[in-house]
Design a protein around this motif. Structure first.
Motif, PDB file in Angstrom:
ATOM      1  N   ILE A 195      37.788 -27.236  12.543  1.00 30.92           N
ATOM      2  CA  ILE A 195      38.795 -28.277  12.333  1.00 30.92           C
ATOM      3  C   ILE A 195      38.066 -29.590  12.085  1.00 30.92           C
ATOM      4  O   ILE A 195      37.354 -30.101  12.956  1.00 30.92           O
ATOM      5  CB  ILE A 195      39.740 -28.406  13.541  1.00 30.92           C
ATOM      6  N   ASP A 232      46.580 -30.220  10.142  1.00 30.89           N
ATOM      7  CA  ASP A 232      45.152 -30.420  10.390  1.00 30.89           C
ATOM      8  C   ASP A 232      44.343 -30.166   9.120  1.00 30.89           C
ATOM      9  O   ASP A 232      44.716 -29.346   8.282  1.00 30.89           O
ATOM     10  CB  ASP A 232      44.662 -29.462  11.477  1.00 30.89           C
ATOM     11  N   ARG A 236      43.495 -22.247  16.841  1.00 27.45           N
ATOM     12  CA  ARG A 236      43.859 -23.503  17.509  1.00 27.45           C
ATOM     13  C   ARG A 236      44.063 -24.675  16.546  1.00 27.45           C
ATOM     14  O   ARG A 236      43.993 -25.836  16.949  1.00 27.45           O
ATOM     15  CB  ARG A 236      42.800 -23.885  18.564  1.00 27.45           C
ATOM     16  N   SER A 237      44.309 -24.386  15.291  1.00 26.66           N
ATOM     17  CA  SER A 237      44.666 -25.452  14.348  1.00 26.66           C
ATOM     18  C   SER A 237      46.178 -25.558  14.276  1.00 26.66           C
ATOM     19  O   SER A 237      46.896 -24.587  14.530  1.00 26.66           O
ATOM     20  CB  SER A 237      44.092 -25.167  12.959  1.00 26.66           C
ATOM     21  N   VAL A 243      41.149 -28.431   7.889  1.00 28.31           N
ATOM     22  CA  VAL A 243      40.401 -27.330   8.485  1.00 28.31           C
ATOM     23  C   VAL A 243      39.388 -26.746   7.507  1.00 28.31           C
ATOM     24  O   VAL A 243      39.456 -26.986   6.305  1.00 28.31           O
ATOM     25  CB  VAL A 243      41.362 -26.202   8.948  1.00 28.31           C
ATOM     26  N   ARG A 258      44.541 -18.754  12.895  1.00 25.90           N
ATOM     27  CA  ARG A 258      44.664 -20.216  12.865  1.00 25.90           C
ATOM     28  C   ARG A 258      43.648 -20.886  13.770  1.00 25.90           C
ATOM     29  O   ARG A 258      43.301 -22.051  13.562  1.00 25.90           O
ATOM     30  CB  ARG A 258      46.076 -20.626  13.279  1.00 25.90           C
ATOM     31  N   LYS A 303      41.963 -33.604  13.211  1.00 25.61           N
ATOM     32  CA  LYS A 303      43.198 -33.234  13.890  1.00 25.61           C
ATOM     33  C   LYS A 303      44.262 -34.292  13.612  1.00 25.61           C
ATOM     34  O   LYS A 303      44.062 -35.467  13.912  1.00 25.61           O
ATOM     35  CB  LYS A 303      42.966 -33.120  15.401  1.00 25.61           C
ATOM     36  N   VAL A 332      40.659 -19.716  10.012  1.00 24.09           N
ATOM     37  CA  VAL A 332      40.128 -21.046  10.275  1.00 24.09           C
ATOM     38  C   VAL A 332      38.878 -20.920  11.126  1.00 24.09           C
ATOM     39  O   VAL A 332      38.894 -20.260  12.175  1.00 24.09           O
ATOM     40  CB  VAL A 332      41.183 -21.919  10.983  1.00 24.09           C
ATOM     41  N   ARG A 359      43.543 -28.447   3.790  1.00 27.59           N
ATOM     42  CA  ARG A 359      44.515 -28.954   4.752  1.00 27.59           C
ATOM     43  C   ARG A 359      45.549 -27.883   5.041  1.00 27.59           C
ATOM     44  O   ARG A 359      46.093 -27.272   4.128  1.00 27.59           O
ATOM     45  CB  ARG A 359      45.217 -30.197   4.192  1.00 27.59           C
ATOM     46  N   LEU A 360      45.793 -27.654   6.324  1.00 25.47           N
ATOM     47  CA  LEU A 360      46.784 -26.659   6.724  1.00 25.47           C
ATOM     48  C   LEU A 360      48.150 -27.208   6.379  1.00 25.47           C
ATOM     49  O   LEU A 360      48.553 -28.261   6.877  1.00 25.47           O
ATOM     50  CB  LEU A 360      46.672 -26.404   8.231  1.00 25.47           C
TER      51      LEU A 360
END
Length: 995
Positions: free
Chosen positions: A278, A233, A228-229, A235, A226, A281, A275, A203-204
Motif C-alpha cells: 500500500i 488506497d 488490508r487495502s 496500492v 486485498r 492510505k 495487493v 489505485r483501488l
C-alpha cells in the motif's frame, strides 16, 4: 576542452509576456557515467554511487515515465536505472518541487541502484532543439541519443532498454541501434513476454461487488487478495499466473452476496492479481451501523469491542471500542479508521459522531454527504465580512467607476433568462437583436462573479475548496454565500447586474459568425422565464403570458408590443441554435440519453407520483448558446495562454466498452458503428424502431454508460491533439457559463479578463495559476465534481425509495408498471421502467433455486427448473416442461417494491409478474397536476416527517438541556474546537499560487 554553446530559453511571465533569456552552456568531453564497465574510469572521475555489476541490462526511463511512474522506479527490486538529466529537469519544471525532491532523494539513497547521467553537459550527447520541434519530442530525442552513446561508451557490453510511453518513438527508434531497445513501460513489465508477475502503481477503485475490485484492468478478488487495502488506497499489485485468473460474474448478484453463491459461471478470465503493498492510505470518515442487540451478544463476551458495518458495502467491517453499542444501534454513526494490524481481519477505528436515526430523512442525507466527503459548514464571519451589502436600508448600486469601464447594455439590448422553475442562482442570460447593417447580434451574458470574489480572498479559498455547488434531490449547498449566488451575482429580472458578455455578429441569412466581442458589461434582464413558458411562447401559445410576472402591470398596447418582441427573440434564438447544432452534428456531436425525474404532490402534500422530465426544444436552444460561448472562450484563453489555460476534455471511449451496445442493437437489426463520434451519432440516429421509441432511448443510454468522464485539465500538461471533446465534437472546450456554481468557471473568467488585458497591452491584474498549480487544481475540481454527481444520484435514489416505501406492492396500482428488458444475465435481466425513469435487476431464478414460469394467463410463478442464457434472450424451463423466453427489448409487467436494509441504503426491487406488456388502467389516464421541482418536494416531505418526529425531538431537547446543565465544558466542546483547527490546517491560505 570545454565547448561553449548558447542556450536560448523562452519563458512566459505571469503577465503573459514572452521573455527571451540567453545562457552560456558549456559541454565537456567527459562526465561521470557511474558504470563499472567504463573504459576510462580516471577520465570519468566516478564519485559516489556506481551501478551494480550483476544486472543483465541498464534501464533508461524517458521523461514521461519518470514523471508518471516514479513510485514504481523507487522499488529496490528494479536495478541498473540511469536517470538522464533531461528527464530530471522535466520533472523539476513540470511536476513541482515535491516530486523533484523525491527523485533527488532516490538518487542519493545508496540502497537504490540508480544514478544520474548529465547528458546535456556531454559533448556527444547534447542535442540542440530544432526549429519548430516540440519540447516533448526534443526531450525524447535527447534521451535516446544519450542512451546510444552510453551503450557504445560501455563498449557494447551492456544492453540498454529505453522505456517510453511514446508509440512514435518506439516505431522510430525501436530497431535503429543494435543493443539499444525501446519499449513501453507496460511492455517491460508484461507478464506474457517478460516474467510471471508484475508490480504496478495503481489505485483501488470501482468495486462492483463486495468481493471484487477492478484495478487498472486487473481483478482483485477476495479479502485475502486485498491484503488490508481499502477502496481508494493507492496500492501495488502482483499479477497472478494465468491459471489463477478469474472472471467477473455475468449473473445478477446483490451487494452482500458472494459471487460464488449464485452458482453461475463467470465471464471469460481476465488478469487477476493480489495487493502486495500500500503506497498511500486514503482513509476517511465512514458512516457505519452498530449491530443489533442479538448480534452484539453473538460477537462474544467482550462487548466493548464491536464490529460495525459501513454504509458503503465496499468497506470492510470496522472494530471499535465502545460501551454504547446498545444505545447507538438505531443510529447512523461516523467512525474513523486508526490502524489495521497484520494479524487482524478487520481494521480498528474510533467513534466520531452521530448523524441521525436509520431511515430518518436528515440522517440519510447526512450519510450521503459524509460518504462523499462533502463539507457543508456555514460560511465563516471572516468570509461574510468580504461580501458586499445589499439591504433595504443600504441597497447595492452600480458604481460610477464601473459604468466608465463597462459596456452598458441596459437600454440597447433585450436581455432575458430561461431557467427551471424556482431557480435562484441565474448564471446566464441571452440577447438577440438586428444590427443596422441587417446582420444579427447574438449575446450570451454571464454573471461577473470575479468582480466580487478577489483572488486568494477568504471567500475565494472557500469556493476553491468546495469547487462546486452540490445539488441534491431536495436541497443544494452553495459554493458561494447567498448574497452572491441568489442576489448580487444572480441575473434576476428588472435589476442592474454586472456581467461578462460574449457577442457575435452573425450573417442574417446563413448565421455564420462574422465578428466576436468579449468584455465586461452592465445588463438589466427584462424577463426571468421558466422553460415551460418559453416553450409555450415558441409554440405560439400566448396564453402563458399570464404566468410571466413582468407582463402583469402593463397596459394592453405595451403588453402586445413587448410580447411580440419577446416571441421574435425566442424564435430567432431557436433558429440560430438549430444552425449551430446542425454544424456540430455534422462533426459527430452525440445526443445521449439521461433521465431526470420530477415529482408530483397530492392535495395533502404527500409524494403522489414520479414522472420523467420531458425534454423541450427550448432546453436545447439555451444549451447550444452556452456551448457556443464555452467553445469561443476556450479558443480565446488558449490562444493567449497556451500553457496555463483551463480547458475540458472528453477522451474517446475504449471500443470494448461498446460491445454490449452493439450486441443489443444487433438484436433489433441495427448496426452501431463506433469507430468515431460521427459514425456513432449517425448510427444512433438511424437506430429507431417505429413501433417502440423506447429502444432508441435505451441504446443512447447504453452509449452514455460506455463513455469516459469529461475532465478539466491544464493545457500545459498534454498535447494539443488531446484537447478534443468527443461528445460535443469540438476541438477546444471549457466551462465559462456558470461561475456561481463552478469554481472552474471563476478560473476561466479570470483567464478571459487577462487575455482581454493582454490584447489591449494593459497590465494583467493578479497572478495566473502556473501549469503545475493549475494541474493540481484541476485534479481537485474533478474529484469534487465526481462527489457531486455521486451525491446527487444517491439522493435521487433515496427519494425514489421513499416514494415506494409506504406503498403496498400487492394492492397499490402505482407499484405495477411496464418494464423493458435491456440486458440479459445468467440468472435474470436488467429492466428499464419508463414510467418512473428507474433501472434495476429482476431475477428469473430465486435464492431457493426456483425459476420463473408464466402460465396461459401470462402471470408468473416460481417453479423448479433451469435457465438457459443466449446472446439476446434467456429461456426459463420448468421440470414440468413449461418454458418462457424473454428477449432483449421485450415489454413485461413489473411489480416495484423496496428492499429495506438496516446497514446500507434501501434499494428498489423489481419483480416480473407477467411476460406481457402492462396495460394502463383508466384510473391512471386522468389529468394530473403539473410536475413540481425537487426542491419543492423536499420541503413538503420534510414537513410531513417533522410531525412524525415531534415526540422524539421533545425527548432529545430534554436530554440536550440536561447535557448543557451538567457537562464539564460550558462553551463549545474541545473536540469540536480541535476539528475546526484541523479543517483550518488543511486550507492553503498562502499566496504561492495566485490567480
Amino acid at each position: 576542452m570545454l565547448q561553449k554553446r548558447e542556450k536560448v530559453l523562452l519563458l512566459r511571465t505571469f503577465q503573459g509576456r514572452t521573455l527571451r533569456i540567453v545562457r552560456e552552456h558549456y559541454l565537456r568531453p567527459c562526465v561521470p557515467c557511474h558504470s563499472p564497465l567504463c573504459p576510462q574510469p580516471a577520465a570519468c572521475s566516478h564519485d559516489g554511487k556506481l551501478l551494480s555489476s550483476d544486472v543483465t541490462h541498464y534501464v533508461i526511463p524517458d521523461w514521461k515515465v519518470v514523471q508518471d511512474y516514479l513510485e514504481i522506479l523507487e522499488f529496490p527490486e528494479l536495478k541498473g536505472i540511469i536517470f538522464m538529466q533531461t528527464a530530471c529537469q522535466a520533472v523539476q519544471h513540470q511536476r513541482g518541487r515535491r516530486q523533484y525532491n523525491k527523485l533527488r532523494n532516490l538518487l542519493k539513497d545508496a540502497r537504490h541502484d540508480c544514478i544520474l547521467f548529465a547528458n546535456e553537459f556531454q559533448q556527444c550527447c547534447y542535442l540542440p532543439r530544432e526549429r519548430g520541434e516540440s519540447m516533448e519530442k526534443w526531450q525524447t530525442r535527447s534521451i535516446y541519443n544519450a542512451a546510444v552513446w552510453y551503450y557504445h561508451h560501455c563498449q557494447d557490453r551492456m544492453p540498454i532498454v529505453m522505456v517510453t510511453e511514446d508509440e512514435e518513438a518506439i516505431q522510430q527508434y525501436g530497431s535503429e541501434t543494435e543493443g539499444v531497445f525501446v519499449i513501453t513501460f507496460k511492455g517491460i513489465l508484461n507478464v506474457n513476454k517478460h516474467r510471471a508477475q508484475i508490480e504496478a502503481f495503481v489505485r483501488l477503485q470501482g468495486a462492483s461487488s463486495k468481493d471484487s475490485d477492478l484495478v487498472s484492468d486487473i481483478l482483485i478478488h477476495g479479502m485475502k487478495a486485498r491484503n488490508r487495502s481499502i477502496h481508494g488506497d493507492v496500492v501495488v499489485v502482483e499479477l497472478l499466473p494465468k491459471n489463477e485468473w478469474k472472471g467477473r460474474t455475468v449473473a445478477l448478484c446483490e451487494n452482500d452476496c458472494d459471487d460464488k453463491a449464485s452458482g453461475e459461471s463467470p465471464s471469460e478470465p481476465m488478469p487477476t492479481g493480489r495487493v502486495v503493498g500500500i503506497l498511500q492510505k486514503n482513509w476517511r470518515d465512514y458512516v457505519v451501523t452498530f449491530p443489533s442487540k442479538e448480534e452484539v451478544q453473538s460477537q462474544g463476551k467482550n462487548a466493548q469491542k464491536i464490529l460495525v458495518t459501513p454504509w458503503d458495502y465496499r468497506i470492510p467491517k470496522i472494530r471499535i471500542s465502545t460501551q454504547q453499542a446498545e444505545t447507538l444501534q438505531d443510529f447512523r454513526v461516523v467512525v474513523r479508521i486508526d490502524s489495521w494490524e497484520s494479524t487482524s481481519v478487520y481494521p480498528n477505528g474510533h467513534f466520531v459522531r452521530v448523524l441521525g436515526r436509520i431511515g430518518d430523512l436528515e440522517g440519510e442525507i447526512a450519510t450521503i454527504l459524509v460518504e462523499n466527503s462533502i463539507s457543508v459548514i456555514p460560511f465563516s464571519e471572516a468570509q461574510m465580512c468580504e461580501m458586499p451589502v445589499n439591504t433595504p436600508e443600504s441597497p447595492w448600486k452600480v458604481s460610477p467607476e464601473e459604468e466608465q469601464k463597462r459596456k452598458d447594455l441596459r437600454k440597447s439590448h433585450l436581455v432575458f433568462s430561461i431557467d427551471p422553475k424556482g431557480c435562484e442562482d441565474v448564471d446566464d442570460t441571452l440577447s438577440v437583436r438586428t444590427l443596422n447593417n441587417g446582420n444579427l447580434e447574438l449575446g450570451v451574458h454571464i454573471a461577473d462573479v470575479t468582480h466580487f470574489v478577489a483572488p486568494n480572498s477568504y471567500i475565494d479559498i472557500e469556493a476553491r475548496t468546495r469547487a462546486t455547488t452540490y445539488y441534491l434531490a431536495d436541497r443544494r449547498y452553495d459554493m458561494l454565500p447567498s448574497v452572491l449566488s441568489a442576489d448580487l451575482c444572480s441575473l434576476l429580472g428588472g435589476v442592474d447586474r454586472y456581467a461578462v458578455s460574449i457577442m457575435w455578429e452573425l450573417d442574417k441569412a446563413s448565421y455564420e459568425i462574422k465578428k466576436v466581442w468579449y468584455g465586461r458589461t452592465i445588463i438589466r434582464s427584462a424577463y426571468k422565464l421558466f422553460y415551460e413558458a418559453a416553450q409555450e411562447l415558441l409554440d405560439g401559445n400566448l396564453s402563458v403570458v399570464d404566468d410571466i410576472p413582468e407582463f402583469k402591470d402593463l397596459d394592453e398596447k405595451s403588453r402586445q408590443a413587448k410580447l411580440e418582441e419577446l416571441v421574435w427573440a425566442i424564435g430567432k434564438l431557436t433558429d440560430i441554435a438549430r444552425h449551430v447544432r446542425a454544424k456540430r452534428d455534422g462533426c459527430g456531436a452525440l445526443e445521449l440519453e439521461g433521465v431526470e425525474v420530477c415529482v408530483q404532490l397530492d392535495d395533502k402534500k404527500n409524494i403522489h407520483d414520479l414522472i420523467p422530465k420531458q425534454p423541450l426544444e427550448v432546453h436545447e436552444t439555451v444549451a447550444e448558446c452556452m456551448i457556443l460561448a464555452n467553445h469561443w472562450v476556450a479558443k480565446k484563453i488558449w490562444e493567449s495562454f497556451p500553457h496555463q489555460a483551463l480547458l475540458r476534455q472528453h477522451p474517446p471511449p475504449h471500443q470494448e466498452f461498446f460491445s454490449e451496445l452493439r450486441e443489443c442493437a444487433k438484436a433489433k437489426g441495427f448496426f452501431i458503428d463506433t469507430r468515431s463520434n460521427k459514425t456513432l451519432a449517425d448510427s444512433l440516429d438511424n437506430a429507431n424502431d417505429p413501433h417502440d421509441p423506447i429502444v432508441n432511448r435505451l441504446l443512447r443510454s447504453m452509449a452514455t454508460q460506455a463513455m469516459s468522464n469529461a475532465l478539466y485539465f491544464s493545457t500545459g500538461s498534454c498535447a494539443e491533439e488531446e484537447f478534443h471533446h468527443y461528445g460535443l465534437a469540438l476541438d477546444k472546450y471549457t466551462h465559462f457559463t456558470s461561475p456561481i456554481r463552478r469554481y472552474s468557471d471563476i478560473v476561466v473568467h479570470r483567464l478571459l479578463m487577462a487575455a482581454i488585458s493582454k490584447d489591449k497591452k494593459m497590465e494583467i491584474k493578479g497572478n495566473l495559476f502556473s501549469n503545475k498549480d493549475l494541474e493540481e487544481l484541476c485534479r481537485h475540481i474533478n474529484n469534487r465534481n465526481q462527489a457531486a454527481q455521486h451525491s446527487q444520484k444517491q439522493s435521487t435514489e433515496l427519494f425514489q425509495c421513499m416514494y415506494f416505501k409506504d406503498k403496498d406492492p400487492a394492492t397499490e396500482e402505482r407499484c405495477i408498471s411496464d418494464g423493458v428488458i435491456y440486458s440479459i444475465r445468467t440468472n435474470g435481466v436488467l429492466l428499464f421502467i419508463p414510467r418512473f425513469g428507474i433501472k434495476g435487476a429482476a431475477y428469473l431464478k430465486n435464492k431457493d433455486g426456483l425459476v420463473i414460469s408464466c402460465g396461459p394467463d401470462s402471470c408468473s410463478e416460481w417453479k423448479p427448473g433451469s435457465l438457459q442464457r443466449f446472446q439476446n434472450k434467456i429461456t426459463s424451463t420448468t421440470t414440468d416442461g413449461e418454458s418462457v423466453t424473454f428477449h432483449l427489448f421485450d415489454h413485461v409487467t413489473v411489480r416495484i417494491s423496496i428492499q429495506a436494509s438496516r446497514c446500507h441504503s434501501d434499494t428498489i426491487r423489481l419483480e416480473i409478474i407477467s411476460n406481457k406488456p402492462y396495460k394502463i388502467p383508466n384510473t391512471e389516464l386522468i389529468h394530473q397536476s403539473s410536475p413540481l421541482l425537487k426542491s419543492e418536494l423536499v420541503k413538503e416531505v420534510t414537513k410531513s416527517v417533522e410531525e412524525a418526529q415531534l415526540a422524539q425531538e421533545v425527548k432529545v431537547n430534554i436530554i440536550q438541556e440536561e447535557y448543557q446543565e451538567y457537562r464539564q465544558t460550558k462553551g463549545r466542546s474541545l473536540y469540536t474546537l480541535l476539528e475546526e483547527i484541523r479543517d483550518l490546517a488543511l486550507l492553503d491560505v498562502s499566496n504561492n499560487y495566485g490567480i
